[in-house]
Write a protein that holds these residues in place. Structure first.
Motif, PDB file in Angstrom:
ATOM      1  N   LEU A  63       0.676  -1.067   0.186  1.00 15.27           N
ATOM      2  CA  LEU A  63       0.188   0.261   0.338  1.00 15.27           C
ATOM      3  C   LEU A  63       0.624   1.476  -0.020  1.00 15.27           C
ATOM      4  CD1 LEU A  63       0.225   1.424   3.462  1.00 15.27           C
ATOM      5  CD2 LEU A  63      -1.289  -0.715   3.275  1.00 15.27           C
ATOM      6  N   HIS A  64       0.248   2.180  -0.605  1.00 16.00           N
ATOM      7  CA  HIS A  64       0.766   3.471  -0.576  1.00 16.00           C
ATOM      8  C   HIS A  64       0.133   4.526  -0.548  1.00 16.00           C
ATOM      9  CE1 HIS A  64       4.607   2.137  -2.231  1.00 16.00           C
ATOM     10  NE2 HIS A  64       3.892   1.125  -2.637  1.00 16.00           N
ATOM     11  N   GLY A  65      -0.085   5.436   0.997  1.00 17.19           N
ATOM     12  CA  GLY A  65      -1.221   6.302   1.432  1.00 17.19           C
ATOM     13  C   GLY A  65       0.412   7.721   0.820  1.00 17.19           C
ATOM     14  N   TYR A  66      -0.669   9.057   0.937  1.00 16.99           N
ATOM     15  CA  TYR A  66       0.181  10.064   0.879  1.00 16.99           C
ATOM     16  C   TYR A  66      -1.572  10.860   1.667  1.00 16.99           C
ATOM     17  CZ  TYR A  66       3.510  10.931  -2.071  1.00 16.99           C
ATOM     18  OH  TYR A  66       4.678  10.484  -3.211  1.00 16.99           O
ATOM     19  N   PHE A  67      -1.096  11.631   2.486  1.00 16.89           N
ATOM     20  CA  PHE A  67      -1.822  12.278   3.909  1.00 16.89           C
ATOM     21  C   PHE A  67      -1.777  13.996   3.329  1.00 16.89           C
ATOM     22  CE2 PHE A  67       0.155   9.360   6.693  1.00 16.89           C
ATOM     23  CZ  PHE A  67      -0.763   8.196   7.060  1.00 16.89           C
ATOM     24  N   MET A  68      -2.702  14.651   2.805  1.00 17.40           N
ATOM     25  CA  MET A  68      -3.200  15.202   2.616  1.00 17.40           C
ATOM     26  C   MET A  68      -3.695  17.125   3.793  1.00 17.40           C
ATOM     27  SD  MET A  68      -5.230  14.778  -0.834  1.00 17.40           S
ATOM     28  CE  MET A  68      -6.425  13.415  -0.296  1.00 17.40           C
ATOM     29  N   ARG A  69      -4.559  16.001   4.563  1.00 19.77           N
ATOM     30  CA  ARG A  69      -5.288  17.703   5.788  1.00 19.77           C
ATOM     31  C   ARG A  69      -5.139  16.371   7.360  1.00 19.77           C
ATOM     32  NH1 ARG A  69      -8.066  17.685   1.056  1.00 19.77           N
ATOM     33  NH2 ARG A  69      -8.446  20.198   0.815  1.00 19.77           N
ATOM     34  N   PRO A  70      -4.826  17.094   8.390  1.00 17.70           N
ATOM     35  CA  PRO A  70      -4.887  16.632   9.107  1.00 17.70           C
ATOM     36  C   PRO A  70      -6.485  15.436   8.971  1.00 17.70           C
ATOM     37  CG  PRO A  70      -4.088  18.247   9.728  1.00 17.70           C
ATOM     38  CD  PRO A  70      -4.659  18.694   8.366  1.00 17.70           C
ATOM     39  N   GLY A  71      -5.808  14.240  10.359  1.00 21.08           N
ATOM     40  CA  GLY A  71      -8.071  13.752  10.247  1.00 21.08           C
ATOM     41  C   GLY A  71      -8.325  14.582  11.928  1.00 21.08           C
ATOM     42  N   ASP A  72      -9.804  14.644  11.682  1.00 19.51           N
ATOM     43  CA  ASP A  72      -9.943  14.771  13.311  1.00 19.51           C
ATOM     44  C   ASP A  72     -10.892  13.710  13.734  1.00 19.51           C
ATOM     45  OD1 ASP A  72     -12.287  15.936  15.327  1.00 19.51           O
ATOM     46  OD2 ASP A  72     -13.538  16.886  13.763  1.00 19.51           O
ATOM     47  N   ALA A  73      -9.522  13.513  14.715  1.00 21.56           N
ATOM     48  CA  ALA A  73     -10.041  12.071  15.644  1.00 21.56           C
ATOM     49  C   ALA A  73     -11.504  12.129  16.092  1.00 21.56           C
ATOM     50  CB  ALA A  73      -8.955  12.407  17.150  1.00 21.56           C
ATOM     51  N   THR A  74     -11.613  12.648  16.611  1.00 17.14           N
ATOM     52  CA  THR A  74     -13.422  13.046  17.070  1.00 17.14           C
ATOM     53  C   THR A  74     -14.380  13.050  16.113  1.00 17.14           C
ATOM     54  OG1 THR A  74     -13.707  15.602  16.848  1.00 17.14           O
ATOM     55  CG2 THR A  74     -12.658  14.748  18.983  1.00 17.14           C
ATOM     56  N   GLN A  75     -14.395  12.698  14.873  1.00 16.89           N
ATOM     57  CA  GLN A  75     -15.353  11.885  13.944  1.00 16.89           C
ATOM     58  C   GLN A  75     -15.116  11.016  13.399  1.00 16.89           C
ATOM     59  OE1 GLN A  75     -18.255  13.737  14.185  1.00 16.89           O
ATOM     60  NE2 GLN A  75     -17.465  15.150  15.044  1.00 16.89           N
ATOM     61  N   PRO A  76     -16.075  10.392  12.739  1.00 12.28           N
ATOM     62  CA  PRO A  76     -15.634   9.530  11.751  1.00 12.28           C
ATOM     63  C   PRO A  76     -15.373  10.008  10.668  1.00 12.28           C
ATOM     64  CG  PRO A  76     -18.402   9.678  11.837  1.00 12.28           C
ATOM     65  CD  PRO A  76     -17.600  10.622  12.931  1.00 12.28           C
ATOM     66  N   VAL A  77     -14.419   8.073   9.579  1.00 15.86           N
ATOM     67  CA  VAL A  77     -14.294   8.634   8.442  1.00 15.86           C
ATOM     68  C   VAL A  77     -14.916   8.005   7.275  1.00 15.86           C
ATOM     69  CG1 VAL A  77     -11.918   8.948   6.760  1.00 15.86           C
ATOM     70  CG2 VAL A  77     -11.914   9.029  10.258  1.00 15.86           C
ATOM     71  N   LEU A  78     -15.573   8.533   6.033  1.00 17.68           N
ATOM     72  CA  LEU A  78     -16.020   7.697   4.672  1.00 17.68           C
ATOM     73  C   LEU A  78     -14.749   7.417   4.068  1.00 17.68           C
ATOM     74  CD1 LEU A  78     -18.569   6.921   3.714  1.00 17.68           C
ATOM     75  CD2 LEU A  78     -17.423   9.564   2.451  1.00 17.68           C
ATOM     76  N   TYR A  79     -14.869   6.138   3.700  1.00 18.20           N
ATOM     77  CA  TYR A  79     -13.527   5.715   3.055  1.00 18.20           C
ATOM     78  C   TYR A  79     -14.431   5.611   1.908  1.00 18.20           C
ATOM     79  CZ  TYR A  79     -11.020   5.502   6.640  1.00 18.20           C
ATOM     80  OH  TYR A  79     -10.100   6.005   7.826  1.00 18.20           O
ATOM     81  N   GLN A  80     -14.150   5.958   0.624  1.00 14.91           N
ATOM     82  CA  GLN A  80     -14.287   5.899  -0.834  1.00 14.91           C
ATOM     83  C   GLN A  80     -14.085   5.187  -1.397  1.00 14.91           C
ATOM     84  OE1 GLN A  80     -15.621   8.665  -3.623  1.00 14.91           O
ATOM     85  NE2 GLN A  80     -16.214   7.957  -5.361  1.00 14.91           N
ATOM     86  N   VAL A  81     -14.231   3.325  -1.961  1.00 11.93           N
ATOM     87  CA  VAL A  81     -13.023   2.628  -2.945  1.00 11.93           C
ATOM     88  C   VAL A  81     -13.538   2.859  -4.404  1.00 11.93           C
ATOM     89  CG1 VAL A  81     -12.513   0.469  -2.883  1.00 11.93           C
ATOM     90  CG2 VAL A  81     -13.612   1.523  -0.720  1.00 11.93           C
ATOM     91  N   GLU A  82     -12.179   2.627  -4.542  1.00 12.48           N
ATOM     92  CA  GLU A  82     -12.646   2.461  -6.633  1.00 12.48           C
ATOM     93  C   GLU A  82     -11.759   1.216  -7.142  1.00 12.48           C
ATOM     94  OE1 GLU A  82     -13.673   4.407  -8.891  1.00 12.48           O
ATOM     95  OE2 GLU A  82     -14.289   6.609  -7.308  1.00 12.48           O
ATOM     96  N   ARG A  83     -12.294   0.720  -7.614  1.00 13.73           N
ATOM     97  CA  ARG A  83     -11.748  -0.937  -8.279  1.00 13.73           C
ATOM     98  C   ARG A  83     -11.284  -1.114  -9.434  1.00 13.73           C
ATOM     99  NH1 ARG A  83     -16.197  -4.940  -5.508  1.00 13.73           N
ATOM    100  NH2 ARG A  83     -17.428  -4.159  -4.450  1.00 13.73           N
ATOM    101  N   ASP A  84     -10.156  -0.302  -9.763  1.00 12.17           N
ATOM    102  CA  ASP A  84      -9.334  -0.578 -10.495  1.00 12.17           C
ATOM    103  C   ASP A  84      -9.216  -0.997 -11.183  1.00 12.17           C
ATOM    104  OD1 ASP A  84      -8.892   2.973  -9.669  1.00 12.17           O
ATOM    105  OD2 ASP A  84      -6.564   2.535  -9.246  1.00 12.17           O
ATOM    106  N   ARG A  85      -8.563  -2.844 -10.666  1.00 11.96           N
ATOM    107  CA  ARG A  85      -8.172  -3.830 -12.335  1.00 11.96           C
ATOM    108  C   ARG A  85      -8.620  -4.965 -11.202  1.00 11.96           C
ATOM    109  NH1 ARG A  85      -3.707  -6.949 -13.537  1.00 11.96           N
ATOM    110  NH2 ARG A  85      -4.496  -7.403 -15.639  1.00 11.96           N
ATOM    111  N   ASP A  86      -9.298  -5.649 -11.508  1.00 13.53           N
ATOM    112  CA  ASP A  86      -9.073  -7.450 -10.876  1.00 13.53           C
ATOM    113  C   ASP A  86      -8.864  -7.810 -11.935  1.00 13.53           C
ATOM    114  OD1 ASP A  86     -10.550  -7.448  -8.558  1.00 13.53           O
ATOM    115  OD2 ASP A  86     -12.029  -6.117  -9.812  1.00 13.53           O
ATOM    116  N   GLY A  87      -7.465  -8.813 -11.736  1.00 12.55           N
ATOM    117  CA  GLY A  87      -6.522  -9.668 -12.688  1.00 12.55           C
ATOM    118  C   GLY A  87      -6.560 -11.024 -12.666  1.00 12.55           C
ATOM    119  N   GLY A  88      -5.901 -11.658 -12.646  1.00 12.03           N
ATOM    120  CA  GLY A  88      -5.381 -13.082 -13.069  1.00 12.03           C
ATOM    121  C   GLY A  88      -5.476 -13.488 -11.780  1.00 12.03           C
TER     122      GLY A  88
END
Length: 298
Positions: A69-94
């Motif tokens: 995995l490779h991640g970039y942090f763009m903004r500080p998160g708020d520890a008091t609030q939940p986080v929404l995660y949107q997943v993009e299915r780029d590829r399902d290969g062999g």
């Protein structure tokens, strides 16, 4: 006088970590991660990475484990609030599957993550040797070290150590602020989740992603004797990469060996290798972080 609440048991701490890393499906390819229990201020980057990985994993065949995995942090998160995660299915290969995840809070992205999953298959193999260091049973706990040093430690650091945490850390050599002596940017820390975890390998990978952000950035500050509690310093993870080579258990001791080959321009670069007790190299880590000198607030 308000009674002090009882300290959670090790198993309660392990169960709390599992609940933090277990994301809820709220719509096709949308998941929600809970807020940090008793959290305040900025979110811990490892928690956001771990939840994002779990969201991606929920869209992949369980017979195809995550290997990087490779991640970039763009903004500080708020520890008091939940986080929404949107997943993009780029590829399902062999044999490989790739996913992209955006973590969102207050309508804005706080993390972009790319993850790859690979069906197990045979292949040529070699690995680095595990460093020859004392085992965790021969090392002092951070809590015991803090109690012994007392007021010699910054108050913010003492308070942080007093907070029950699901991941236990035992350092082979004292690190800042336990020891401010400038020395080479290399450290070895034994880590494990207190209490037992389920046999789900995806949960153990997410827990490793969580723990891999602990202590790593501080490696680049060891030649300078600085720590995240210093009022004249500002620290933040900028990006984080993790490669998982083999299965492991986070409720068994793992050796996290780290080094920092470079720091400059208000950034520090750090690398890590993670070994099991029997010497298997099960993961590699890399991270660049902000290490900026600032004027302390008056």
């Amino acid at each position: 006088m308000t009674a002090t609440p009882p300290r959670p048991t090790d198993q309660q701490l392990a169960d709390s970590l599992a609940s933090v890393l277990t994301v809820e499906r709220i719509e096709e390819d949308f998941y929600r991660g809970i807020a940090t229990p008793q959290g305040r201020g900025r979110s811990f980057g490892g928690q956001v990475i771990g939840q994002a990985l779990m969201a991606a994993t929920m869209t992949v065949d369980p017979d195809r484990p995550n290997h990087s995995l490779h991640g970039y942090f763009m903004r500080p998160g708020d520890a008091t609030q939940p986080v929404l995660y949107q997943v993009e299915r780029d590829r399902d290969g062999g044999s490989f599957t790739t996913r992209r995840v955006v973590a969102i809070q207050h309508g804005k992205p706080i993390l972009n993550l790319a993850a790859s999953f690979h069906s197990p298959e045979p292949g040529l193999g070699h690995q680095d040797s595990m460093p020859d260091v004392p085992g965790p049973e021969d090392l002092e706990t951070e809590e015991a070290m803090a109690a012994r040093m007392g007021d010699a430690l910054p108050e913010a650091f003492r308070n942080w150590l007093k907070t029950p945490r699901p991941v236990e850390m035992r350092s082979v050599t004292p690190r800042p602020p336990f020891d401010r002596s400038p020395r080479a940017p290399v450290q070895h820390i034994w880590i494990r989740v207190r209490g037992g975890m389920s046999d789900d390998p995806a949960l153990h990978r997410a827990a490793l992603a969580f723990a891999s952000d602990m202590g790593l950035l501080g490696t680049s500050m060891m030649p300078h004797g600085k720590t995240f509690t210093d009022p004249d310093m500002q620290f933040a993870s900028l990006d984080h990469a993790l490669w998982v080579h083999d299965d492991f258990r986070m409720d068994d001791w793992l050796l996290y060996t780290m080094d920092s080959p470079w720091a400059g321009g208000a950034r520090g670069f750090n690398r890590g290798r993670i070994f099991t007790r029997d010497g298997r190299l099960v993961a590699n880590v890399a991270q660049e972080g902000l290490v900026r000198r600032i004027t302390p607030r008056g």
